[in-house]
Design an enzyme around this catalytic site. Sequence first.
Site, PDB file in Angstrom:
ATOM      1  N   ASN A  10       8.097  15.112  -3.682  1.00  0.00           N
ATOM      2  CA  ASN A  10       9.410  15.388  -3.315  1.00  0.00           C
ATOM      3  C   ASN A  10       9.393  16.329  -2.157  1.00  0.00           C
ATOM      4  OD1 ASN A  10      11.975  16.135  -2.971  1.00  0.00           O
ATOM      5  ND2 ASN A  10      12.446  17.272  -5.129  1.00  0.00           N
ATOM      6  N   LYS A  12      11.971  17.276  -0.385  1.00  0.00           N
ATOM      7  CA  LYS A  12      13.320  17.953  -0.426  1.00  0.00           C
ATOM      8  C   LYS A  12      13.637  17.914   1.325  1.00  0.00           C
ATOM      9  CE  LYS A  12      11.447  20.595  -4.138  1.00  0.00           C
ATOM     10  NZ  LYS A  12      11.584  21.936  -4.999  1.00  0.00           N
ATOM     11  N   HIS A  96      18.316  16.573  -9.926  1.00  0.00           N
ATOM     12  CA  HIS A  96      17.034  17.566  -9.712  1.00  0.00           C
ATOM     13  C   HIS A  96      17.780  19.085  -9.889  1.00  0.00           C
ATOM     14  CE1 HIS A  96      14.433  20.628  -7.405  1.00  0.00           C
ATOM     15  NE2 HIS A  96      13.297  19.546  -7.667  1.00  0.00           N
ATOM     16  N   GLU A  98      17.863  21.468  -8.083  1.00  0.00           N
ATOM     17  CA  GLU A  98      18.580  21.925  -6.921  1.00  0.00           C
ATOM     18  C   GLU A  98      19.936  21.361  -6.882  1.00  0.00           C
ATOM     19  OE1 GLU A  98      15.223  21.421  -4.420  1.00  0.00           O
ATOM     20  OE2 GLU A  98      14.278  23.035  -5.630  1.00  0.00           O
ATOM     21  N   GLU A 168      11.073  19.752 -15.556  1.00  0.00           N
ATOM     22  CA  GLU A 168      10.993  20.790 -14.324  1.00  0.00           C
ATOM     23  C   GLU A 168      11.837  22.029 -14.880  1.00  0.00           C
ATOM     24  OE1 GLU A 168       9.976  18.872 -10.373  1.00  0.00           O
ATOM     25  OE2 GLU A 168      12.145  18.795 -10.314  1.00  0.00           O
ATOM     26  N   GLY A 174       8.778  26.001  -7.073  1.00  0.00           N
ATOM     27  CA  GLY A 174       8.916  26.982  -5.873  1.00  0.00           C
ATOM     28  C   GLY A 174       8.473  28.497  -6.111  1.00  0.00           C
ATOM     29  N   SER A 212       5.660  24.048  -9.280  1.00  0.00           N
ATOM     30  CA  SER A 212       4.718  24.975  -8.904  1.00  0.00           C
ATOM     31  C   SER A 212       3.296  23.921  -8.942  1.00  0.00           C
ATOM     32  CB  SER A 212       4.514  26.090  -9.232  1.00  0.00           C
ATOM     33  OG  SER A 212       5.464  26.772  -8.780  1.00  0.00           O
TER      34      SER A 212
HETATM   35  P1  13P Z   1       7.505  22.982  -6.148  1.00  0.00           P
HETATM   36  O1  13P Z   1       6.276  22.086  -6.549  1.00  0.00           O
HETATM   37  O2  13P Z   1       7.551  23.416  -4.803  1.00  0.00           O
HETATM   38  O3  13P Z   1       7.510  24.202  -7.330  1.00  0.00           O
HETATM   39  O4  13P Z   1       8.771  21.933  -6.500  1.00  0.00           O
HETATM   40  C1  13P Z   1       9.016  21.245  -7.658  1.00  0.00           C
HETATM   41  C2  13P Z   1      10.170  20.452  -7.608  1.00  0.00           C
HETATM   42  O5  13P Z   1      11.103  20.822  -7.554  1.00  0.00           O
HETATM   43  C3  13P Z   1       9.707  19.011  -7.518  1.00  0.00           C
HETATM   44  O6  13P Z   1      10.856  18.009  -7.621  1.00  0.00           O
END
Ligand code: 13P
Length: 253
Positions: A10, A12, A96, A98, A168, A174, A212
């Site tokens: 992903n 983003k 997601h 976010e 997640e 992150g 992460s």
């Molecule tokens: P990270 O791997 O950067 O923590 O992000 C995870 C994520 O949101 C994947 O969709």
Amino acid sequence: MAPRTLLVANWKMNLGIAESVSLARAIAEGCSGLAQTEIWLAPSFTALAAVKESLSSTPVKVGAQNAHWADSGAFTGEVSVPMLKECGATFAIVGHSERRHILGESDLLVVKRAAAVAASGMQCIFCVGEKLEERERGLTSMVLQRQLIALLDGIDRKLLPNIILAYEPVWAIGTGKAAEVEDIASAHAELASIWMSTGHQQSAPRILYGGSVSPENFHTFVHLPSVGGALVGGASLVAEKFTELAKISEQQQ
Ligand code: 13P
């Protein structure tokens, strides 16, 4: 039969078109010849068609980071499933954290997105997960139930084979601090049990872990029977790291 492990990148809101194509090519090259690991990439909408084109001679699939439920109409700023399919997308990530927590998307809204993606024949990666404050208050189980039951109540059961779940935990995204293996195992077991208890499916869903994920921690949980793969953010932006994840996945078989 589908490969045992699915690794989804992903990206983003990162990378322009040229950078995306270059990273996609590097990943496809580093991940060639995998026996039991499948690679899917989710670039930005603007890079989707170019990334797909650059991967045409490889088994790597591309998909989107979101999708709207209507085929077309007055929905400024949204992208529809037919538009994504035209770009070569075979899957979309929906719900997601976010989208849920920064953009304010509700349980019901993300389920509408998921239903449209699944109905189109694309695979839908449906994300669930608790916030830190919810975990600290002992509400993890309740949050997972609420998010997953909204999906199971809002989607035709015939479409469930097109759903992949992603656990997640928001506090692990992150932050550099992945969930502990016990937490992953228990959340995945909880999700599988909710899925099965509603009588929707004969078999448990594929469940990815995200938050992460890195070459340093992937080996601690990739082998769990309840882990069908990983949804990777930061580490998927570096070809060597993502390729390393694929290698670790292959070694676990
Ligand atoms: P990270 O791997 O950067 O923590 O992000 C995870 C994520 O949101 C994947 O969709």
